[in-house]
Structure formats: structure tokens, C-alpha cells
Design a protein around this motif. Structure first.
Motif, PDB file in Angstrom:
ATOM      1  N   LYS A  13      14.657   6.969  -8.384  1.00  0.00           N
ATOM      2  CA  LYS A  13      14.187   7.625  -6.920  1.00  0.00           C
ATOM      3  C   LYS A  13      13.344   6.949  -6.381  1.00  0.00           C
ATOM      4  O   LYS A  13      13.055   6.822  -5.361  1.00  0.00           O
ATOM      5  N   PHE A  14      12.252   6.308  -7.322  1.00  0.00           N
ATOM      6  CA  PHE A  14      11.006   5.366  -6.640  1.00  0.00           C
ATOM      7  C   PHE A  14      11.771   4.517  -5.855  1.00  0.00           C
ATOM      8  O   PHE A  14      11.177   4.064  -4.637  1.00  0.00           O
ATOM      9  N   ALA A  15      12.770   3.656  -6.433  1.00  0.00           N
ATOM     10  CA  ALA A  15      13.377   2.570  -5.446  1.00  0.00           C
ATOM     11  C   ALA A  15      13.797   3.004  -4.278  1.00  0.00           C
ATOM     12  O   ALA A  15      13.757   2.306  -3.155  1.00  0.00           O
ATOM     13  N   ARG A  16      14.607   4.214  -4.415  1.00  0.00           N
ATOM     14  CA  ARG A  16      15.125   4.628  -3.144  1.00  0.00           C
ATOM     15  C   ARG A  16      14.106   5.027  -2.276  1.00  0.00           C
ATOM     16  O   ARG A  16      14.197   4.788  -1.086  1.00  0.00           O
ATOM     17  N   ASP A  17      13.040   5.609  -2.511  1.00  0.00           N
ATOM     18  CA  ASP A  17      11.784   5.893  -1.803  1.00  0.00           C
ATOM     19  C   ASP A  17      11.220   4.728  -1.064  1.00  0.00           C
ATOM     20  O   ASP A  17      11.000   4.499   0.239  1.00  0.00           O
ATOM     21  N   CYS A  18      11.183   3.607  -1.713  1.00  0.00           N
ATOM     22  CA  CYS A  18      10.774   2.510  -1.384  1.00  0.00           C
ATOM     23  C   CYS A  18      11.686   1.999  -0.282  1.00  0.00           C
ATOM     24  O   CYS A  18      11.047   1.569   0.868  1.00  0.00           O
ATOM     25  N   VAL A  66       4.875   6.432 -11.406  1.00  0.00           N
ATOM     26  CA  VAL A  66       5.430   5.038 -11.922  1.00  0.00           C
ATOM     27  C   VAL A  66       4.255   3.877 -11.977  1.00  0.00           C
ATOM     28  O   VAL A  66       3.253   4.172 -11.053  1.00  0.00           O
ATOM     29  N   PHE A  67       4.245   3.245 -13.024  1.00  0.00           N
ATOM     30  CA  PHE A  67       2.945   2.246 -13.161  1.00  0.00           C
ATOM     31  C   PHE A  67       3.174   1.033 -12.265  1.00  0.00           C
ATOM     32  O   PHE A  67       4.327   0.334 -12.759  1.00  0.00           O
ATOM     33  N   LYS A  68       2.391   0.392 -11.303  1.00  0.00           N
ATOM     34  CA  LYS A  68       2.596  -0.711 -10.806  1.00  0.00           C
ATOM     35  C   LYS A  68       2.068  -1.867 -11.824  1.00  0.00           C
ATOM     36  O   LYS A  68       0.947  -1.822 -12.055  1.00  0.00           O
ATOM     37  N   VAL A  69       2.958  -2.807 -11.952  1.00  0.00           N
ATOM     38  CA  VAL A  69       2.768  -3.767 -12.969  1.00  0.00           C
ATOM     39  C   VAL A  69       2.054  -4.884 -12.041  1.00  0.00           C
ATOM     40  O   VAL A  69       1.202  -5.262 -12.447  1.00  0.00           O
ATOM     41  N   GLU A  70       2.776  -5.372 -11.066  1.00  0.00           N
ATOM     42  CA  GLU A  70       2.268  -6.610 -10.363  1.00  0.00           C
ATOM     43  C   GLU A  70       3.080  -6.813  -8.985  1.00  0.00           C
ATOM     44  O   GLU A  70       4.133  -6.254  -8.743  1.00  0.00           O
ATOM     45  N   THR A  71       2.432  -7.514  -8.152  1.00  0.00           N
ATOM     46  CA  THR A  71       3.009  -8.010  -7.044  1.00  0.00           C
ATOM     47  C   THR A  71       2.700  -9.471  -6.845  1.00  0.00           C
ATOM     48  O   THR A  71       1.575  -9.902  -7.074  1.00  0.00           O
ATOM     49  N   ILE A  72       3.864 -10.209  -6.704  1.00  0.00           N
ATOM     50  CA  ILE A  72       3.510 -11.652  -6.324  1.00  0.00           C
ATOM     51  C   ILE A  72       4.505 -12.136  -5.091  1.00  0.00           C
ATOM     52  O   ILE A  72       5.668 -12.032  -5.344  1.00  0.00           O
ATOM     53  N   GLY A  73       3.573 -12.624  -4.151  1.00  0.00           N
ATOM     54  CA  GLY A  73       4.402 -12.887  -2.852  1.00  0.00           C
ATOM     55  C   GLY A  73       5.176 -11.557  -2.534  1.00  0.00           C
ATOM     56  O   GLY A  73       4.451 -10.533  -2.449  1.00  0.00           O
ATOM     57  N   GLY A 123       0.810  -1.191  -0.074  1.00  0.00           N
ATOM     58  CA  GLY A 123       0.101  -0.039  -0.153  1.00  0.00           C
ATOM     59  C   GLY A 123       0.866   1.176  -0.141  1.00  0.00           C
ATOM     60  O   GLY A 123       0.616   2.278  -0.692  1.00  0.00           O
ATOM     61  N   LEU A 124       1.847   1.295   1.009  1.00  0.00           N
ATOM     62  CA  LEU A 124       2.825   2.336   0.646  1.00  0.00           C
ATOM     63  C   LEU A 124       3.405   2.650  -0.489  1.00  0.00           C
ATOM     64  O   LEU A 124       3.852   3.588  -1.001  1.00  0.00           O
ATOM     65  N   PHE A 125       4.072   1.383  -0.969  1.00  0.00           N
ATOM     66  CA  PHE A 125       4.676   1.269  -2.428  1.00  0.00           C
ATOM     67  C   PHE A 125       3.728   1.768  -3.452  1.00  0.00           C
ATOM     68  O   PHE A 125       4.310   2.651  -4.287  1.00  0.00           O
ATOM     69  N   ASP A 126       2.443   1.428  -3.389  1.00  0.00           N
ATOM     70  CA  ASP A 126       1.612   2.183  -4.282  1.00  0.00           C
ATOM     71  C   ASP A 126       1.513   3.425  -4.321  1.00  0.00           C
ATOM     72  O   ASP A 126       1.345   4.250  -5.340  1.00  0.00           O
ATOM     73  N   THR A 127       1.316   4.265  -2.975  1.00  0.00           N
ATOM     74  CA  THR A 127       1.152   5.592  -2.854  1.00  0.00           C
ATOM     75  C   THR A 127       2.487   6.229  -3.460  1.00  0.00           C
ATOM     76  O   THR A 127       2.278   7.316  -4.202  1.00  0.00           O
ATOM     77  N   LEU A 128       3.678   5.733  -3.063  1.00  0.00           N
ATOM     78  CA  LEU A 128       4.888   6.296  -3.566  1.00  0.00           C
ATOM     79  C   LEU A 128       5.013   6.348  -5.200  1.00  0.00           C
ATOM     80  O   LEU A 128       5.319   7.157  -6.000  1.00  0.00           O
ATOM     81  N   ALA A 129       4.557   5.251  -5.782  1.00  0.00           N
ATOM     82  CA  ALA A 129       4.483   5.069  -7.202  1.00  0.00           C
ATOM     83  C   ALA A 129       3.417   5.953  -7.835  1.00  0.00           C
ATOM     84  O   ALA A 129       3.950   6.659  -8.784  1.00  0.00           O
ATOM     85  N   MET A 133       6.904  -5.284  -9.032  1.00  0.00           N
ATOM     86  CA  MET A 133       7.234  -4.935 -10.159  1.00  0.00           C
ATOM     87  C   MET A 133       6.624  -3.752 -10.586  1.00  0.00           C
ATOM     88  O   MET A 133       5.329  -3.580 -10.446  1.00  0.00           O
ATOM     89  N   ALA A 134       7.291  -2.674 -10.941  1.00  0.00           N
ATOM     90  CA  ALA A 134       6.885  -1.572 -11.468  1.00  0.00           C
ATOM     91  C   ALA A 134       7.619  -0.979 -12.447  1.00  0.00           C
ATOM     92  O   ALA A 134       8.773  -1.509 -13.000  1.00  0.00           O
ATOM     93  N   VAL A 135       6.944   0.069 -13.331  1.00  0.00           N
ATOM     94  CA  VAL A 135       7.639   0.408 -14.624  1.00  0.00           C
ATOM     95  C   VAL A 135       7.558   2.028 -14.780  1.00  0.00           C
ATOM     96  O   VAL A 135       6.361   2.495 -14.439  1.00  0.00           O
ATOM     97  N   ALA A 136       8.760   2.672 -14.808  1.00  0.00           N
ATOM     98  CA  ALA A 136       8.537   4.105 -15.427  1.00  0.00           C
ATOM     99  C   ALA A 136       8.675   4.282 -17.064  1.00  0.00           C
ATOM    100  O   ALA A 136       9.254   3.717 -17.457  1.00  0.00           O
TER     101      ALA A 136
END
Length: 182
Positions: free
Chosen positions: A151-156, A122-129, A111-117, A133-136
Motif C-alpha cells: 500500500k505504501f508503494a502504491r501511495d508513492c 513504514v520505516f525509511k531506511v535510506e535514499t541514494i540518488g 519529503g512526500l514519501f517520508d510523510t507517506l511512510a 529504500m523502506a521497510v515494513a
């Protein structure tokens, strides 16, 4: 409603929930298109369907389709960066937890990562376990895709440290040992 119509509606709903509006319109739009694209769209609908009737209609695998048409069923996106991340230490941590605790961690974290994305575009592609996975740069190209994704990865990473420290109170002190790995 026939079974085929129900499957088509279900497929459309799945695509709508997973992809931005312009991707949905590209897949299901009624715009003018060449007949080959219409055929590929129909095959995609069949491929995404889970109904037994639709499976019988499928005329070969995606690889067979690519071979028969001589063209890959893919697009090139030169201005995009994909980010794969997983939680270092998650397997050992989760094996010692109740399923509810694992759910709380993943739900809070993603949920936090989705907010940061969303904030970074950044477009969230998928979460598996424990993988995220996201893409800019998709669905809309952008020249700064690599910088935005970095920057998104650093924020995460930064926000995960803060979140796991808060969650350690209820999920156990070793929750703080978890970290994102990209």
C-alpha cells in the motif's frame, strides 16, 4: 574531549539520526548483555567511525569477524518486507537539468514519501540518488508487513503522479514522464 570520545559521540549521533530509538538503545544501551554482544557492539562502533585512530583498532573485516566467531553478524526478521524503488527515466531527465532542479525534484519527492511512510508505519531506511529504500515490520514486527509495504508503494506511485504534474510547471513538461519503479 579526546578524539576517541568525539568519534564515539559522532557515531552515536549518526545511529540516532538513522534508526528508531529502540535500535539505538539496542546498539548503545547499558542493559545487561553477554560479553560477546558487548564485543560486537564495540566493533560496530569502530566500524561506523571514520576516525583514523579507530580504523587502526579495527581487527579485520565484518566477514573475518563472522568467520572467527562462527556466527553471522546479522539478525533474522521473518515478519518484514523491504521495498526498493527508483525513478524510471531519472538519469536521462537529470542529465538535461541544472543541479538545483534535480535537488528540487528529489527533495520534494522524498519529503512526500517520508510523510507517506510515517502515515503507513513504514520505516525509511535510506535514499541514494534516485533510489528509495523502506521497510515494513521493522523495528517492530507486524503481521501485515507485506500489505502495508504494498500500500505504501502504491501511495508513492499515485502521489508522485500528482507531484510531478505540479513540478512540471517549473522543472519542465517531461517531468511528468517520471515514474516510480519497484
Amino acid at each position: 574531549m579526546t578524539t576517541e570520545c568525539a568519534a564515539a559521540v559522532k557515531s552515536s549521533a549518526i545511529v540516532s539520526s538513522l534508526f528508531p530509538k529502540n535500535v539505538h538503545e539496542r546498539l548503545y544501551g547499558q542493559d545487561e548483555e553477554i560479553p560477546e554482544m558487548r564485543t560486537q557492539r564495540a566493533k560496530l562502533k569502530i566500524f561506523m567511525s571514520t576516525g583514523e585512530e579507530d580504523k587502526k583498532k579495527k581487527d579485520g573485516s565484518i566477514a573475518d569477524q563472522a568467520i572467527s566467531t562462527g556466527r553471522p553478524i546479522a539478525d533474522l526478521f521473518p515478519a518484514a518486507t523491504v521495498m526498493f524503488g527508483d525513478i524510471a527515466g531519472f538519469t536521462a531527465w537529470s542529465s538535461q537539468r541544472q543541479p538545483a532542479h534535480v535537488f528540487v525534484l528529489l527533495e520534494s519527492l522524498y519529503g512526500l514519501f517520508d510523510t507517506l511512510a510515517t502515515k503507513r508505519g513504514v520505516f525509511k531506511v535510506e535514499t541514494i540518488g534516485d533510489c528509495y529504500m523502506a521497510v515494513a515490520g521493522l523495528p517492530d514486527p507486524r503481521p501485515d508487513h507485506a500489505v502495508v509495504c504494498t500500500k505504501f508503494a502504491r501511495d508513492c506511485c499515485v502521489h508522485m503522479v500528482e507531484l510531478t504534474a505540479k513540478l512540471a510547471v517549473t522543472l519542465g513538461p517531461d517531468t511528468e514522464d517520471l515514474a516510480m519503479r519497484f
